[in-house]
Write an enzyme that holds these catalytic residues in place. Structure first.
Site, PDB file in Angstrom:
ATOM      1  N   TYR A   1       0.831  -0.945   0.039  1.00  0.00           N
ATOM      2  CA  TYR A   1       0.093  -0.007   0.052  1.00  0.00           C
ATOM      3  C   TYR A   1       0.707   1.111   0.115  1.00  0.00           C
ATOM      4  CZ  TYR A   1      -4.351   2.643  -0.195  1.00  0.00           C
ATOM      5  OH  TYR A   1      -4.936   3.517  -0.531  1.00  0.00           O
TER       6      TYR A   1
ATOM      7  N   GLU B   1     -13.672   4.936  -3.074  1.00  0.00           N
ATOM      8  CA  GLU B   1     -12.275   5.110  -2.495  1.00  0.00           C
ATOM      9  C   GLU B   1     -11.540   6.160  -3.583  1.00  0.00           C
ATOM     10  OE1 GLU B   1     -10.460   3.846   0.050  1.00  0.00           O
ATOM     11  OE2 GLU B   1      -9.095   5.262  -0.549  1.00  0.00           O
TER      12      GLU B   1
ATOM     13  N   LYS C   1      -6.258  -1.850  -1.659  1.00  0.00           N
ATOM     14  CA  LYS C   1      -7.206  -1.705  -0.330  1.00  0.00           C
ATOM     15  C   LYS C   1      -7.701  -2.777   0.112  1.00  0.00           C
ATOM     16  CE  LYS C   1      -7.241   3.067   0.632  1.00  0.00           C
ATOM     17  NZ  LYS C   1      -7.572   3.619   1.850  1.00  0.00           N
TER      18      LYS C   1
ATOM     19  N   ASP D   1     -14.354   5.975   2.265  1.00  0.00           N
ATOM     20  CA  ASP D   1     -13.050   5.679   3.035  1.00  0.00           C
ATOM     21  C   ASP D   1     -12.189   6.878   3.313  1.00  0.00           C
ATOM     22  OD1 ASP D   1     -11.177   4.274   4.801  1.00  0.00           O
ATOM     23  OD2 ASP D   1      -9.702   4.557   3.118  1.00  0.00           O
TER      24      ASP D   1
ATOM     25  N   ARG E   1      -8.901  11.307  -7.741  1.00  0.00           N
ATOM     26  CA  ARG E   1      -7.916  11.881  -6.870  1.00  0.00           C
ATOM     27  C   ARG E   1      -7.301  10.708  -5.979  1.00  0.00           C
ATOM     28  NH1 ARG E   1      -6.685  10.880  -2.527  1.00  0.00           N
ATOM     29  NH2 ARG E   1      -8.419  11.378  -1.190  1.00  0.00           N
TER      30      ARG E   1
END
Ligand code: NAI
Length: 550
Positions: free
Chosen positions: A101, A243, A172, A266, A154
């Protein structure tokens, strides 16, 4: 050999079985399995344990020289042998989370079309409008419990990355499993490709997404409405995790669906929740209450607003009114302080725009508003300069300063800067992991306010209870439970979040509290078990091979 004797009917044999990331065990297939499953001759003769295979993977990883190379190696492992991938990642979460991540996933998204090897999850494009349900039904797994969906609008602090954003839903959902043992088979990463306004990508021959500009808000709403409806019909037990959408899209779509279907965002709710975790522990260190803080958010996008709303909710739970809570929260964006003469604000921002003269001078605003807490969610690095930290330190014995923008170079200030410029008084957290800082003979542990403390636990609770709705109260409960995982000794060293090495246990305990709340609020769509703990633990994914039969 693994002691697990659970059996599974794989319905595949020979090469097809070896190509199934879900069932492949590589050299761990036993002689008997090789005979039954048509694998004889297709594997080297050695029969290995998963421990030995993991050892080989770790050795190969050790030879890679950059985190991006390690990321590519791990994704390839994920694409060929999911169990071994999770075995490796779950063996040392503190080491592997920054690789699968952020911050590495940010670099991977920037180069997605260039490092791409194998499709994962689903791509639904705006050209599929009118037949989204048909496309969704191509997904082979029918019991999908969570879809993590991005438009690439984004990505982290990196802006519009279009279809390159697919790295985010994939990462994720890997963390749902790695951090909270959510079984991976009901998790679907999905990229809703609405085009991109990123010229560089549109001109890149290796870009994999739709080559067109993003649509109008109206067109997009019609498309997203169709997608949300199609999910309800195709996967009735599915929650939608939004997300990394563009800030305004994130807010308007959450508002549009949150009271109608099971969904959450999230970037808004997870971020808000982990910030509240940090704040709860920071005020604990100061021996104060949340409701007595005055908070200035530097950045008023989806993360800033999500944080502000969740902070207000947490203050209210300590017994103050809605108005009192809002009045304790101020915001500042690219156009300066949000105050009530501003005409460029959306409703969620207006809630935090109070009477004040216009100002584009952060230090002057700090001196006037007198915040006890300063939180950076601006996407702009190095904006908490020495005068900013010094202003906070003059006003507060222990200024709380969170620099949450990421990746690393976007952090509003580093822990060294915060500690040095505040003479060691700052209580600091960042959005990325910084190493310990030695200051005046003391070792300080700058915590990482990362959503991965929250959303996997929320995901496990959702997986278990199939709730009708996902509420802010669940996120506040997650924040409190996560804050409770930090020991007094850790708080003394400035740590505001649980240690990552024990993240799985911390998240399972957090999920347990969210599950209990979900049943108490009658939101669960499953029967309440007698013993929530053993029921929940019985569902947890273990990275172990099962005995395969045909
Ligand atoms: P966004 O693009 O929606 O919002 C950015 C906000 O910052 C806008 O209000 C903008 O006006 C403001 N801004 C931009 N330049 C500024 C400047 N020079 N001075 C003052 N304000 C400025 O982005 P979003 O989604 O709100 O994310 C913001 C940052 O927070 C990102 O870097 C993201 O990576 C980070 N983030 C961190 C999380 C965490 O640590 N847990 C979770 C989610 C996001």
């Amino acid at each position: 050999m693994s002691s697990n004797t659970e059996r599974i009917d794989v319905r595949l044999s020979g090469k097809q079985l070896l190509e199934s990331a879900t069932f492949n065990k590589g050299n761990a297939f036993t002689e008997t399995e090789r005979a039954i499953l048509g694998l004889q001759g297709l594997l080297p003769p050695a029969v290995e344990t998963i421990e030995l295979q993991a050892q080989r993977a770790l050795q190969q990883l050790g030879q890679k020289t950059t985190d991006l190379e390690r990321y590519i190696y791990l994704i390839q492992l994920y694409d060929t042998n999911e169990t071994l991938f999770f075995r490796v990642v779950m063996s040392d979460p503190a080491r592997f989370l920054p690789i699968v991540y952020d911050p590495t996933v940010g670099e991977a998204c920037l180069k997605f079309g260039h490092i791409y090897r194998h499709p994962r999850g689903m791509y639904i494009t705006i050209k599929d409008k009118g037949r989204v349900r048909e496309v969704l039904s191509n997904w082979p797994e029918k019991d999908v419990r969570v879809i993590c969906v991005s438009t690439g609008g984004r990505i982290l602090g990196l802006g519009d990355l279009g279809a390159n954003g697919m790295g985010i839903p994939i990462g994720k959902l890997q963390l749902y499993t790695a951090c909270a043992a959510v079984p991976p088979h009901g998790l679907l990463p999905l990229l809703l490709d609405c085009g991109t306004n990123n010229r560089e990508l549109l001109n890149d021959p290796l870009y994999l997404g739709l080559r067109q500009a993003r649509p109008t808000d109206e067109e997009m709403t019609q498309f997203v409405d169709e997608f949300v409806q199609a999910v309800q019909e195709t996967f009735p037990n599915c929650c939608i995790h939004f997300e990394d959408w563009r800030g305004t899209d994130a807010l308007r779509f959450l508002a549009r669906y949150r009271d109608k279907v099971s969904c959450f965002n999230d970037d808004i709710q997870g971020t808000g929740s982990v910030t509240v975790t940090g704040l709860l522990n920071a005020v604990h260190i100061k021996g104060e209450k949340m409701k007595d803080q005055r908070v200035l958010f530097f950045g008023a996008g989806s993360a800033g607003i999500g944080n502000a709303l969740m902070t207000a909710a947490a203050m209210k739970l300590e017994g103050i009114s809605d108005d009192e809570a809002r009045n304790r929260i101020w915001m500042y964006d690219i156009n300066g302080l949000l105050e009530n003469s501003r005409i460029d604000l959306i409703p969620e921002q207006k809630m935090f725009a109070h009477p004040h003269a216009p100002s584009r001078d952060l230090v002057a605003v700090i001196n006037s508003v007198k915040p006890t807490v300063l939180i950076g969610v601006s996407t702009v690095g190095k904006t908490f300069t020495r005068p900013v930290v010094e202003a906070m330190s003059r006003l507060n014995e222990r200024p709380i300063i969170f620099a949450l923008s990421n990746p690393t170079e976007k952090a509003e200030c580093t822990p060294e800067e915060a500690y040095t410029w505040s003479n060691g008084k700052a209580i600091y957290a960042a959005g990325v992991q910084f190493p310990p800082v030695h200051y005046n003979g003391k070792t300080l542990l700058p915590g990482q306010a990362n959503n991965f403390y929250i959303y996997p636990a929320i995901g496990l609770a959702i997986y278990a209870t199939n709730p009708k709705r996902v509420t802010d109260e669940m996120f506040i409960e997650a924040a409190k439970a996560t804050a409770d995982e930090v020991t007094d000794q850790e708080r003394e060293q400035g740590l505001l979040f649980p240690v990552q090495s024990n993240i799985l246990e911390a998240e399972v305990r957090t999920a347990q509290r969210i599950v209990t709340l979900t049943f108490e609020r009658n939101l669960a769509r499953v029967d309440r078990p007698k013993d929530i703990t053993s029921w929940l633990r019985g569902m947890l994914y273990k990275p172990e091979y099962k005995e395969c039969t045909l």
